[in-house]
Design a protein around this motif. Structure first.
Motif, PDB file in Angstrom:
ATOM      1  N   THR A   3      11.566  92.101  28.210  1.00  0.00           N
ATOM      2  CA  THR A   3      12.045  93.491  28.202  1.00  0.00           C
ATOM      3  C   THR A   3      10.928  94.519  28.392  1.00  0.00           C
ATOM      4  O   THR A   3      11.192  95.728  28.395  1.00  0.00           O
ATOM      5  CB  THR A   3      12.750  93.787  26.869  1.00  0.00           C
ATOM      6  N   THR A   4       9.691  94.081  28.558  1.00  0.00           N
ATOM      7  CA  THR A   4       8.570  95.009  28.736  1.00  0.00           C
ATOM      8  C   THR A   4       8.789  95.861  29.992  1.00  0.00           C
ATOM      9  O   THR A   4       9.142  95.326  31.049  1.00  0.00           O
ATOM     10  CB  THR A   4       7.247  94.239  28.883  1.00  0.00           C
ATOM     11  N   PRO A   5       8.598  97.180  29.899  1.00  0.00           N
ATOM     12  CA  PRO A   5       8.729  98.014  31.101  1.00  0.00           C
ATOM     13  C   PRO A   5       7.863  97.492  32.241  1.00  0.00           C
ATOM     14  O   PRO A   5       6.720  97.077  32.028  1.00  0.00           O
ATOM     15  CB  PRO A   5       8.243  99.392  30.616  1.00  0.00           C
ATOM     16  N   ARG A   6       8.419  97.510  33.426  1.00  0.00           N
ATOM     17  CA  ARG A   6       7.740  96.952  34.600  1.00  0.00           C
ATOM     18  C   ARG A   6       6.358  97.566  34.809  1.00  0.00           C
ATOM     19  O   ARG A   6       5.416  96.885  35.218  1.00  0.00           O
ATOM     20  CB  ARG A   6       8.615  97.187  35.835  1.00  0.00           C
ATOM     21  N   GLN A   7       6.247  98.851  34.534  1.00  0.00           N
ATOM     22  CA  GLN A   7       4.974  99.534  34.734  1.00  0.00           C
ATOM     23  C   GLN A   7       3.865  98.889  33.916  1.00  0.00           C
ATOM     24  O   GLN A   7       2.729  98.729  34.385  1.00  0.00           O
ATOM     25  CB  GLN A   7       5.132 101.019  34.367  1.00  0.00           C
ATOM     26  N   ASP A  66       8.782 100.501  22.591  1.00  0.00           N
ATOM     27  CA  ASP A  66       8.260  99.151  22.784  1.00  0.00           C
ATOM     28  C   ASP A  66       6.851  98.970  22.237  1.00  0.00           C
ATOM     29  O   ASP A  66       6.488  97.885  21.783  1.00  0.00           O
ATOM     30  CB  ASP A  66       8.290  98.785  24.275  1.00  0.00           C
ATOM     31  N   GLU A  80       3.937 107.930  26.231  1.00  0.00           N
ATOM     32  CA  GLU A  80       4.941 106.892  26.033  1.00  0.00           C
ATOM     33  C   GLU A  80       5.594 107.101  24.667  1.00  0.00           C
ATOM     34  O   GLU A  80       5.084 107.883  23.848  1.00  0.00           O
ATOM     35  CB  GLU A  80       4.304 105.510  26.116  1.00  0.00           C
ATOM     36  N   ASN A 103       3.960 105.294  30.278  1.00  0.00           N
ATOM     37  CA  ASN A 103       5.405 105.518  30.341  1.00  0.00           C
ATOM     38  C   ASN A 103       5.897 105.277  31.766  1.00  0.00           C
ATOM     39  O   ASN A 103       5.329 105.803  32.723  1.00  0.00           O
ATOM     40  CB  ASN A 103       5.750 106.941  29.914  1.00  0.00           C
ATOM     41  N   ASP A 104       6.941 104.509  31.889  1.00  0.00           N
ATOM     42  CA  ASP A 104       7.525 104.192  33.191  1.00  0.00           C
ATOM     43  C   ASP A 104       8.479 105.316  33.583  1.00  0.00           C
ATOM     44  O   ASP A 104       9.398 105.656  32.836  1.00  0.00           O
ATOM     45  CB  ASP A 104       8.283 102.862  33.091  1.00  0.00           C
ATOM     46  N   THR A 114      10.872 105.371  35.489  1.00  0.00           N
ATOM     47  CA  THR A 114      12.268 104.945  35.583  1.00  0.00           C
ATOM     48  C   THR A 114      13.000 105.083  34.251  1.00  0.00           C
ATOM     49  O   THR A 114      14.226 105.004  34.198  1.00  0.00           O
ATOM     50  CB  THR A 114      12.366 103.485  36.064  1.00  0.00           C
ATOM     51  N   ARG A 115      12.268 105.305  33.164  1.00  0.00           N
ATOM     52  CA  ARG A 115      12.891 105.470  31.847  1.00  0.00           C
ATOM     53  C   ARG A 115      13.249 106.929  31.558  1.00  0.00           C
ATOM     54  O   ARG A 115      13.818 107.235  30.502  1.00  0.00           O
ATOM     55  CB  ARG A 115      11.955 104.954  30.752  1.00  0.00           C
TER      56      ARG A 115
END
Length: 424
Positions: free
Chosen positions: A112-116, A244, A290, A321-322, A324-325
């Protein structure tokens, strides 16, 4: 390291060790600014300073502990390689250290870790690291990484429950005390596993005992709060994973011992409040934070009276921080502030029902932002899931009353988390 051994129970970070760590990591870390915040100083009528750890090369303070630990290993252990588990920031710190020291690293991260954060870890580590995505939470990844490390005789680099990691994070306290031009009354810092606060509070206890150190963790993963209440390390059965960088089921045993002795207070903050702080930082100060990075600032409202006229430091711990979130962050902030509401609305199955709802039920500043409806034949009413954004939270009660008066009201979904998550 699940429980305190006799040796670790007696462990207290020594200033000499922290100063050695400061010298050791100076090759790879930045002296991040202790910047005065005009926005928050004015808001709270206090002198608010931000320790900008989001400006580190890996965009978080985690490089401090990771590099201090890995660079202190004997050469024979470095030759074998290292392994870690992380929700993202520690992973980047370990990856950077492996690349710099040219030692192989295996990095376990939750699926589940953000892709970034995954991509940044791979970028910093290059050919020296292997990223393995396993488990839904940090704790799942941690357990699998420990097994892998034992099988391959790799040195495990704990993200928070390790003396060398704690001493690396504690270097932030030395910098703050050197940078501050006046005595510090309060320090607010985020807590996940507790490594940062264990080190930070230990240094302040020795060098500035009058400073009140406040720990801040997410309400949905308040593992330190639960542990302090029980007087022992408690493992939460379920956690909210949104923050996260701080969502752990179980704090470090060493860290619990140190935080119990050194913290002035432990706070837990709703995720929605953290989201609003992220948006405020971006909109008002052009700072990308983040969720874990914004937690310390999110807690200031709870101390608004106590900190008036005081010198206050907030650790802005990370900026990974990604983008996309962003939509989710905005949504959570609106829900927390009472400006976004979801309902099951029962529409009469006749022409003009929606027009009547818009004209007679919605207020002049209310906006429909979500609408799902499927007409059911041979039924008097058809349910729709409707999301409504308000301009003012005080408009909520009149809106509900008008729904009931005109027989549109079905069910309020914000108070039904399981149904809410399923439908919206």
């Amino acid at each position: 390291m699940d429980e305190l051994t006799a040796a670790t129970k007696q462990y207290r970070p020594q200033l000499e060790a922290v100063r050695e760590a400061k010298e050791r990591i100076s090759k790879v870390t930045l002296l991040t600014p202790l910047a005065s915040s005009f926005t928050y100083s004015r808001k709270f009528n206090a002198n608010i300073f931000l320790k900008r750890e989001d400006l580190q090369q890996v965009r978080s303070y985690k490089i401090r502990g990771a590099y201090n630990k890995i660079s202190s290993l004997p050469k024979d252990q470095l030759n074998k390689g290292v392994i870690c588990a992380s929700a993202g920031n520690h992973a980047q710190g370990v990856a950077f250290a492996c690349n710099k020291l040219q030692t192989k690293g295996v990095i376990y991260m939750p699926v589940t870790t953000p892709r970034q954060k995954v991509e940044q870890t791979q970028m910093f580590g290059g050919e020296w690291v292997e990223v393995v995505l396993k488990g839904d939470t940090f704790d799942d990844s941690y357990k699998q990484a420990v097994v892998h490390g034992l099988e391959k005789s790799l040195v495990f680099i704990h993200p928070f429950d390790d003396p060398k990691v704690i001493e690396g994070q504690a270097t932030i306290a030395l910098e703050i005390l050197e940078q501050a031009g006046a005595p510090i009354d309060y320090v607010f810092a985020p807590l996940g596993g507790g490594g940062l606060l264990a080190g930070l509070s230990s240094v302040f206890k020795q060098l500035s005992p009058q400073t009140k150190v406040i720990g801040v963790e997410p309400e949905g993963a308040a593992s330190m709060t639960a542990s302090l209440q029980e007087g022992k390390v408690v493992e939460l059965q379920t956690i909210e994973r949104f923050v996260d960088g701080a969502a752990v089921q179980k704090v470090g045993a060493i860290n619990f011992d140190l935080c119990r002795d050194n913290l002035h207070q432990m706070l837990s903050i709703p995720e929605g409040k953290i989201c609003q702080t992220i948006l405020d930082l971006y909109n008002q100060d052009a700072i990308v934070a983040e969720p874990a990075g914004a937690m310390a600032l999110a807690a200031l409202d709870l101390f608004s009276e106590e900190i008036k006229g005081k010198n206050v430091v907030c650790i802005l711990s990370g900026g990974n921080n990604d983008i996309t979130r962003t939509a989710e962050i905005k949504e959570r902030a609106l829900l927390y502030s009472g400006l976004k509401h979801y309902f099951i609305v029962r529409f009469p199955q006749r022409a003009g029902a929606l027009k009547e709802f818009v004209e007679t039920v919605l207020g002049p500043n209310d906006d429909i932002t979500h609408f799902e409806y499927s007409k059911k034949h041979h039924r008097e009413n058809g349910p729709a899931v409707v999301g409504i954004e308000l301009k003012d939270a005080e408009d909520f009660a009149p809106l509900v009353q008008r729904m009931k008066d005109y027989n549109f009201y079905g069910q309020y979904l914000n108070d039904s988390p399981d149904l809410f998550q399923f439908l919206v």
